[in-house]
Structures are given as C-alpha cells and as structure tokens.
Design a protein around this motif. Sequence first.
Motif, PDB file in Angstrom:
ATOM      1  N   VAL A 115      21.796  73.297  -5.630  1.00 33.87           N
ATOM      2  CA  VAL A 115      21.257  73.327  -4.595  1.00 33.87           C
ATOM      3  C   VAL A 115      21.573  74.180  -3.361  1.00 33.87           C
ATOM      4  CG1 VAL A 115      20.361  71.952  -2.407  1.00 33.87           C
ATOM      5  CG2 VAL A 115      20.497  70.954  -4.534  1.00 33.87           C
ATOM      6  N   THR A 116      22.577  74.438  -3.248  1.00 29.37           N
ATOM      7  CA  THR A 116      23.124  75.700  -2.476  1.00 29.37           C
ATOM      8  C   THR A 116      22.892  76.939  -2.926  1.00 29.37           C
ATOM      9  OG1 THR A 116      25.111  74.499  -1.637  1.00 29.37           O
ATOM     10  CG2 THR A 116      25.196  76.841  -1.521  1.00 29.37           C
ATOM     11  N   LEU A 117      23.111  77.221  -4.514  1.00 32.72           N
ATOM     12  CA  LEU A 117      22.749  78.450  -4.984  1.00 32.72           C
ATOM     13  C   LEU A 117      21.272  78.795  -4.978  1.00 32.72           C
ATOM     14  CD1 LEU A 117      23.492  80.872  -6.789  1.00 32.72           C
ATOM     15  CD2 LEU A 117      23.288  79.269  -8.681  1.00 32.72           C
ATOM     16  N   ILE A 118      20.429  77.734  -5.298  1.00 42.16           N
ATOM     17  CA  ILE A 118      19.139  77.977  -5.371  1.00 42.16           C
ATOM     18  C   ILE A 118      18.567  78.294  -3.984  1.00 42.16           C
ATOM     19  CG2 ILE A 118      16.666  77.147  -6.130  1.00 42.16           C
ATOM     20  CD1 ILE A 118      18.203  75.386  -8.335  1.00 42.16           C
ATOM     21  N   THR A 119      18.962  77.390  -3.170  1.00 39.75           N
ATOM     22  CA  THR A 119      18.436  77.543  -1.651  1.00 39.75           C
ATOM     23  C   THR A 119      18.827  79.021  -0.939  1.00 39.75           C
ATOM     24  OG1 THR A 119      18.554  75.291  -1.377  1.00 39.75           O
ATOM     25  CG2 THR A 119      18.604  76.614   0.757  1.00 39.75           C
ATOM     26  N   VAL A 120      19.931  79.486  -1.290  1.00 38.51           N
ATOM     27  CA  VAL A 120      20.403  80.596  -0.600  1.00 38.51           C
ATOM     28  C   VAL A 120      19.658  81.787  -1.339  1.00 38.51           C
ATOM     29  CG1 VAL A 120      22.269  82.331  -0.623  1.00 38.51           C
ATOM     30  CG2 VAL A 120      22.819  80.032  -0.083  1.00 38.51           C
ATOM     31  N   VAL A 121      19.392  81.680  -2.700  1.00 38.78           N
ATOM     32  CA  VAL A 121      18.673  82.743  -3.224  1.00 38.78           C
ATOM     33  C   VAL A 121      17.029  82.837  -2.784  1.00 38.78           C
ATOM     34  CG1 VAL A 121      17.543  83.703  -5.597  1.00 38.78           C
ATOM     35  CG2 VAL A 121      20.084  82.633  -5.351  1.00 38.78           C
ATOM     36  N   VAL A 122      16.630  81.712  -2.809  1.00 41.33           N
ATOM     37  CA  VAL A 122      15.021  81.571  -2.361  1.00 41.33           C
ATOM     38  C   VAL A 122      14.970  81.825  -0.889  1.00 41.33           C
ATOM     39  CG1 VAL A 122      13.206  80.045  -2.050  1.00 41.33           C
ATOM     40  CG2 VAL A 122      14.388  79.841  -4.193  1.00 41.33           C
ATOM     41  N   SER A 123      15.932  81.315  -0.063  1.00 49.59           N
ATOM     42  CA  SER A 123      15.728  81.679   1.195  1.00 49.59           C
ATOM     43  C   SER A 123      15.916  83.156   1.752  1.00 49.59           C
ATOM     44  CB  SER A 123      16.689  80.617   2.072  1.00 49.59           C
ATOM     45  OG  SER A 123      16.342  79.177   1.899  1.00 49.59           O
TER      46      SER A 123
END
Length: 299
Positions: free
Chosen positions: A104-112
């Motif tokens: 969740v942290t990895l995907i959220t940081v990339v998308v955000s």
Amino acid sequence: MSAIATAVRPRRRAPRESDGSPMLLGHGRLPRVLAGSALVVLAAVWLLPFVWAVATSFQSEQDVAKPGLFPFKGAFTLESYERILSRGNVPTWAFNSFLIAGLVTLITVVVSTLAAYGFARGTFRGRRTLLAVTVAAIMVPPQLLVVPLFKQMLLFHLVDTYAAVILPQVVAPMMVFILKRFFEGLPRELEDAARIDGASELRVFLSVVLPLSRPIVASVAIFVFIGAWNNFMWPFIVTNDPGLMTLPVGLATVRDSFGILYAQSMASALLASLPLIVMFLLFQRRIVKSVATTGFGGT
C-alpha cells in the motif's frame, strides 16, 4: 585622553538568541528550568496510558480486577501473551500486515507523486476539474465508501484476496494535495535546465524532482504505512479467511466468552503496535526530521 577613549569605546550589545531558537519565557537559567520541567510533566502525562497498558498486559486477570489506582497490582506473568499466541496465528497475521502495508505504501507513493506532479506542472485539459474532484474527495468520510467498495470487490470476485485489501487503500487524495503543494514550491529553473539538456518529462521527474522531494516523500510514506498498518475496518470487512487477516484483525478474533479480559486486550494492542514502536525507535531521527523539515502538519 583616557576620558576620550572611554567615550569613544563602543558599548557591548546584549547577547541575542540565535535565529530559529527564541526563548519564549525569556533568558537565563530559570526559564530553561521551567520549560524543561513543563516538558517532563507533559511527557509523563503522555506516557502514563502506555505504562498502564504495559503493566496491565503483564498481570493476570485476577490482579487486574483488584481495586486501586496503582498499575502494578500483582506478580509479573506472561499468561496473557501465551494465551494470545497459542490461540491465534500471529506470525501469519504479522506477515500479512507487513506485506499489505508495504505494498500500500509503495503503490500510494508512486501514484500520489505522479498525480501531484501532473497537477503541479501539467497544463492538460480538465486539470482544474480533476484537482477540484481530488480536493473534494478529501472531505468524504471513508465509512461512506465501505458499501460501494465491497460491492465492487464482489463484482470482480476479489473478496478474500490481497488485492481486495490493498487496492482501495492506495487512493490517498490528501497525500496528492500535500505533494502538489510541495512540488509547486520547487524552482522551475532546475527542471528547465534539464529539459534544455534533452531530458524527457519522466527523466526530469525521476532525476530532478524526486531527489529534491525526499523529505516530503519520506513523510508521506511513513504516514501511509502507519495508516495501512492500523487499518482495521476494511480488512475486517473484506476478509474471512484467517490466513489473509492482518495483525489487528486477527488479534481481535482472539476472544474469550467471559466478557472483557483487560490483560489480554492490552496484550493484543501491544502486539499490534510493537512493529510500529520498533520502526520508530530505529528511524526516529528520520521520522522527526522529515516531519519537521516539511511542515507536514501545516502544509
């Protein structure tokens, strides 16, 4: 002659506090002692519930039920932890929590970061409308989205899967807005210089913008990880398989039929928060620095 020299001699100026560290209570030893004492009292008040929880978890249920305000009412015992560990699959739940929170942290940081950079530097059609929708999404309580999200998971046959737990948590409008505000404050000259050298927009983002944004990206990653780790409601709703439960959800299923057992409840809470405590102790300098240097609270 001496009188003239005395008159010409410059007067000594009073010492000033260095910039960035004003003494709100004045100068001298007494204000520092008062400020230090106040901080010690506030820290003790803040730590008192944690100390009480630790003391309760290491006592038997009979000792916890004894009257009195002193937290240590009986002998030291690991009975509560032994019962929780014997009744539940804590290693599997901890692995699921680390896996889900990390993804969740990895995907959220990339998308955000990509969305925020597009809002900060992009000139595409519909930019203001999408930004308004993103800001409006911040004000939507997550509880209102539980039923629609669950229907979507049923429609795509994702219930009781890691994808069902992870995907709804990667949408973080607040993080997009915070990153956008930070990207807008970066000097455009550095990006223009990279474009003149032939760098593409992706290269400018990866080689110029992200290295300058390490503090805010670290802050976003830390807060997203903590939120994903502590998330109880959505994993509890979308998972029924004990092998897919996260640590907070799994520990909540370890209950007796004899009412509220305070020692076991405190032991469960400490087990669920232990990884976060260890992470803070290992990276406390990075966490405090990232929050202090980025102004996370007032961005």
